[in-house]
Design an enzyme around this catalytic site. Structure first.
Site, PDB file in Angstrom:
ATOM      1  N   LEU A  12       7.717  41.712  26.580  1.00  0.00           N
ATOM      2  CA  LEU A  12       7.095  41.563  27.892  1.00  0.00           C
ATOM      3  C   LEU A  12       7.740  40.474  28.724  1.00  0.00           C
ATOM      4  O   LEU A  12       7.708  40.519  29.944  1.00  0.00           O
ATOM      5  CB  LEU A  12       5.599  41.251  27.735  1.00  0.00           C
ATOM      6  CG  LEU A  12       4.721  42.398  27.237  1.00  0.00           C
ATOM      7  CD1 LEU A  12       3.308  41.908  26.991  1.00  0.00           C
ATOM      8  CD2 LEU A  12       4.722  43.544  28.237  1.00  0.00           C
ATOM      9  N   GLY A  13       8.308  39.467  28.102  1.00  0.00           N
ATOM     10  CA  GLY A  13       8.911  38.383  28.874  1.00  0.00           C
ATOM     11  C   GLY A  13       9.176  37.186  27.998  1.00  0.00           C
ATOM     12  O   GLY A  13       9.007  37.214  26.777  1.00  0.00           O
ATOM     13  N   GLY A  33       9.498  32.537  28.321  1.00  0.00           N
ATOM     14  CA  GLY A  33       9.314  31.357  29.150  1.00  0.00           C
ATOM     15  C   GLY A  33       9.650  30.107  28.389  1.00  0.00           C
ATOM     16  O   GLY A  33      10.266  30.147  27.314  1.00  0.00           O
ATOM     17  N   GLY A  34       9.232  28.982  28.942  1.00  0.00           N
ATOM     18  CA  GLY A  34       9.587  27.705  28.351  1.00  0.00           C
ATOM     19  C   GLY A  34       8.920  27.459  27.014  1.00  0.00           C
ATOM     20  O   GLY A  34       9.404  26.675  26.204  1.00  0.00           O
ATOM     21  N   VAL A  54       7.092  36.572  24.752  1.00  0.00           N
ATOM     22  CA  VAL A  54       5.872  37.370  24.780  1.00  0.00           C
ATOM     23  C   VAL A  54       6.218  38.814  24.439  1.00  0.00           C
ATOM     24  O   VAL A  54       7.139  39.402  25.023  1.00  0.00           O
ATOM     25  CB  VAL A  54       5.184  37.298  26.158  1.00  0.00           C
ATOM     26  CG1 VAL A  54       3.851  38.046  26.121  1.00  0.00           C
ATOM     27  CG2 VAL A  54       4.960  35.850  26.560  1.00  0.00           C
ATOM     28  N   LYS A  94       2.100  36.025  22.330  1.00  0.00           N
ATOM     29  CA  LYS A  94       3.081  34.986  22.640  1.00  0.00           C
ATOM     30  C   LYS A  94       3.429  34.241  21.366  1.00  0.00           C
ATOM     31  O   LYS A  94       2.545  33.701  20.687  1.00  0.00           O
ATOM     32  CB  LYS A  94       2.542  34.012  23.682  1.00  0.00           C
ATOM     33  CG  LYS A  94       3.462  32.804  23.904  1.00  0.00           C
ATOM     34  CD  LYS A  94       2.959  31.855  24.974  1.00  0.00           C
ATOM     35  CE  LYS A  94       3.220  32.432  26.337  1.00  0.00           C
ATOM     36  NZ  LYS A  94       2.929  31.442  27.411  1.00  0.00           N
ATOM     37  N   ASP A 124      -0.681  25.943  35.985  1.00  0.00           N
ATOM     38  CA  ASP A 124       0.575  26.639  36.281  1.00  0.00           C
ATOM     39  C   ASP A 124       0.297  27.993  36.921  1.00  0.00           C
ATOM     40  O   ASP A 124       0.864  29.012  36.539  1.00  0.00           O
ATOM     41  CB  ASP A 124       1.411  26.818  35.013  1.00  0.00           C
ATOM     42  CG  ASP A 124       2.867  27.204  35.334  1.00  0.00           C
ATOM     43  OD1 ASP A 124       3.358  26.832  36.420  1.00  0.00           O
ATOM     44  OD2 ASP A 124       3.501  27.881  34.504  1.00  0.00           O
TER      45      ASP A 124
END
Length: 755
Positions: A24-25, A27-28, A32, A46, A140
């Site tokens: 799905l993606g 990040g920092g 995910v 995640k 965020d």
């Protein structure tokens, strides 16, 4: 459309009880995954990055955040359904929302009308109420953390939110969050409470309405400075909505409205049919976004055995979940150089103009680059910096050896060479046009008329003569004139031709940006016009006079002519019907006159304008609405041609362009969908892009050094010194043609091999 990308080699098959079926993606904090629960429910899992999992302090904080996030329940949030903070790689599972991210929706379909923005704000305010009710501060809230579903928005990613009473766990001095959405109190190190999320909500509403951040773009430190010290830019917001957003963006958190107040104010939104506060696709989402959301929900969840593994790079996924990587900017702070007078800018335009004539379907790409004398071997260094994730499919540029091997040299040096159809064409020291065979270096022909090379299109070399006022077409295969268009064909009554600023040819039509002199004693010294002429007959098809000035950049794509102009009221970019000259749209880039387009690239439904004062604009090519802007905070200001769009990124260079000897510059990479900066690399002399070769981006500097950089990170340890001079060159594929500093044209083969 799908909300996930295939799994890659090395991805887990299972996390806890969940079967992993897609990405799905990232990040920092972690990556995910799309997963199936034991009962078949779609779940977003995640998984924390390994380096963070090794930090005991992070584990403690993660465990506390999981406990806080479990308390959050509400119709507009994605609830936590499971977690294991004590696993070898800690993980967190939430209900999967098959929705389109707000950032992707605005980037794809443009800005939203007021009633849809109010509906969005109503749902987000309810989500914040649920979050704050659990004594959690999101910290965020940004476009990628808002997913659009048929029955309302969903706020996701509590991975870096902290319980209101646990803010002391944040490392002293650390700033967690996204520039433009972080409240001022967080940036100056004060306690952050629910009012900080209200600030982010106001910034989101401004973004959905205008397509840009309320505090502009560019490096994080410059955006953060404006958040703390400057008023938000709310131009383009309807009056009533602007008042709400302004209160949300108040510097003093005590002056911001409370979430219940916002729910009451925004909850009165009405759909087009008069229905109030009903979240269905036809009422709360713009029609194109609703269509995407509906289509997305028809994508079936893959079975585990159907989840194919691929080595494709998925670091820019369809849906981004998690904190975006922090951009690395190597640019220096400093005041921009003073804008030169018109005469100097015109000389600079001629000096910097890249010889590219655009074919109708964009089939010809001319890459004019700065390089120089060939040395026998490459050398390596660590000059580049980056923060992206390397592709697993091939070595990065830093892991490759760059070499250039000479193929031949010719007796004629060529200025601004262009490579097309097996020939290298350029202006010689004798002021004549020459064409040499690209394979052997043998001279094919010489064109006897002193002219300035503009480029090549459809087998025709295009050249201009400012002295004669002509645009000429020369057969590429034999060097003979096939047509000539006189200035009289496009010179307006009462003016005399002065200068061609730019010429492009497409579909048998010559498009010219030209400057004209006015009679002595006139209030202004010159006038401008963009005109279209039939290449076969010289007949004027149409012309559009411009009062104050034209940019030198022009581009033609799919029957549309794109350019820049200065008119009363500001600086504009425009789209004209290439056949009739009728204006399709006009986009105001700045309220000030000046700073027009210096580089244009059309890709899909987006046109990218690099401007003279350092701003890169992404504009919807169909409607002329702003998608985003990016402004690097560097001393060198102008965007240079070419811009390159590849693999979800826009690559480009900035330089001084001050009409004198070229100075330093920078190479930049930003995400094509949002304009988020990925990396910048400073160069001591003005750089220029070659394009892509074997997964690396090639650029060179006027100091004569050729670089191969990883396009995702900017890391550039592979480089070779070509010359110590300031030459011209052109690259096509794995060949580079350049002045060797000895009055001769050289050809070399570029190779990138694993170390």
């Amino acid at each position: 459309m799908q909300a996930f990308t295939p799994l890659e080699a090395g991805d887990p098959e299972r996390v806890g009880p969940y079967r992993i079926v897609g990405r799905l993606g990232s990040g920092g904090m972690g990556r995910v995954y799309l997963a199936r629960s034991p009962g078949g429910r779609a779940t977003a899992v995640k998984v924390v990055h390994e380096e963070l999992a090794e930090d005991p302090a992070f584990r403690r904080r993660f465990g506390r955040e999981v406990a806080s996030a479990r308390r959050v329940t509400g119709p507009f949030t994605a609830p936590v359904v499971d977690a294991d903070p004590d696993a070898d790689l800690p993980w967190l599972a939430t209900a999967h929302v098959p929705g389109v991210a707000l950032g992707a929706a605005v980037a794809t379909h443009g800005v939203w009308p007021e009633r849809f923005v109010r509906a969005l704000g109503s749902g987000l305010a309810e989500a914040l109420e649920a979050i704050h009710r659990a004594d959690v501060v999101h910290r965020d809230l940004k476009p990628s953390n808002v997913l659009l579903a048929p029955d309302g928005p969903r706020v996701i990613d509590f991975g870096i939110s902290v319980a209101a009473d646990d803010t002391k766990l944040t490392t002293t001095g650390a700033v967690v969050g996204s520039p433009g959405y972080l409240p001022p109190e967080q940036l100056i190190g004060r306690e952050v409470g629910p009012a900080g999320d209200v600030f982010a909500l106001g910034a989101l509403l401004a973004y959905a309405t205008t397509g840009t951040g309320a505090f502009g773009g560019g490096p994080a430190y410059s955006v953060n400075y404006r958040v703390v010290h400057e008023d938000p830019d709310l131009e383009g917001l309807p009056e009533g909505l602007a008042e709400v957003v302004a209160r949300c963006l108040a510097k003093d958190p005590q002056r911001r409205p409370g979430v219940p107040e916002l729910i009451g104010e925004l909850g009165r939104w009405e759909a087009a049919d008069g229905a109030r506060g009903t979240f269905t696709p036809g009422t709360w989402l713009p029609a194109p976004v609703a269509a995407d959301v509906t289509a997305l929900r028809t994508v079936p969840l893959p079975l585990p055995e159907e989840a194919a593994t691929t080595t494709a790079d998925a670091d820019l996924p369809t849906v981004t979940v998690g904190a975006a990587p922090t951009a690395v900017a190597t640019a220096r702070l400093g005041a921009p150089p003073a804008r030169p007078p018109l005469a100097a800018r015109l000389r600079g335009a001629v000096r910097r103009r890249r010889t590219a004539v655009l074919a109708a379907a964009g089939t010809l790409v001319v890459l004019a680059v700065a390089a120089g004398l060939l040395l026998p071997s490459a050398f390596s260094g660590s000059s580049g910096r980056g923060n992206g994730t390397e592709s697993s499919g091939s070595p990065t540029a830093a892991a490759k050896q760059l070499a250039v091997r000479e193929q031949w040299s010719s007796g004629q040096d060529l200025w601004q060479p262009v490579v097309a159809d097996g020939k290298v064409v350029g202006e010689g020291e004798d002021d004549l046009l020459h064409a040499v065979d690209a394979e052997s270096g043998d001279v094919e022909w010489t064109y006897p008329s002193a002219s300035s090379l503009e480029g090549v299109s459809d087998g025709v070399v295009v050249a201009t003569s400012n002295e004669q006022g002509t645009v000429q077409g020369i057969a590429l295969d034999r060097g003979t004139q096939v047509w000539s268009v006189p200035a009289e064909a496009h010179t307006a009554p009462g003016t005399s031709f002065h200068l061609y600023l730019r010429v492009v040819v497409a579909g048998g039509t010559v498009y010219v940006n030209a400057m004209y002199d006015l009679p002595e004693g006139s209030e202004r010294s010159g006038r401008y016009a963009v005109s279209a002429l039939d290449a076969a007959t010289g007949r004027l098809k149409w012309t559009r006079p411009v009062e104050y000035g034209l940019s030198d950049a022009l581009a033609v794509e799919d029957g549309v002519l794109y350019g820049g102009m200065w008119e009363e009221g500001g600086t504009y970019f425009y789209a004209l019907d290439a056949e009739t000259g009728e204006q399709r749209w006009r986009y105001r880039a700045s309220e000030e006159i000046g700073g027009g387009a210096t580089a244009i690239k059309v890709s899909g439904d987006t046109v990218y304008f690099g401007a003279e004062r350092g701003v890169l604009h992404a504009v919807d090519a169909r409607r002329g609405t702003r998608l985003w802007t990016y402004e690097p905070d560097v001393e060198v200001r102008d965007w240079l041609e070419p811009l390159v769009v590849t693999d979800g990124m826009v690559l480009g260079c900035t330089g001084e362009n001050n009409g004198s000897v070229s100075g330093s510059g920078d190479v930049h990479a930003v995400t094509a969908a949002t304009g988020r900066p990925l990396w910048s690399e400073h160069t001591g002399t003005e750089p220029e892009l070659h394009g892509l070769l074997d997964g690396s981006v090639l650029f060179s500097t006027e100091a004569g050094t050729l670089h191969a950089a990883d396009p995702r990170t900017g890391e550039s340890a592979a480089q070779v010194r070509l010359s110590s001079g300031d030459p011209d060159a052109a690259a096509a594929g794995d060949r580079v043609y350049f002045d060797g500093g000895d009055g001769r044209l050289h050809a070399g083969r570029i190779s990138l091999t694993e170390r």
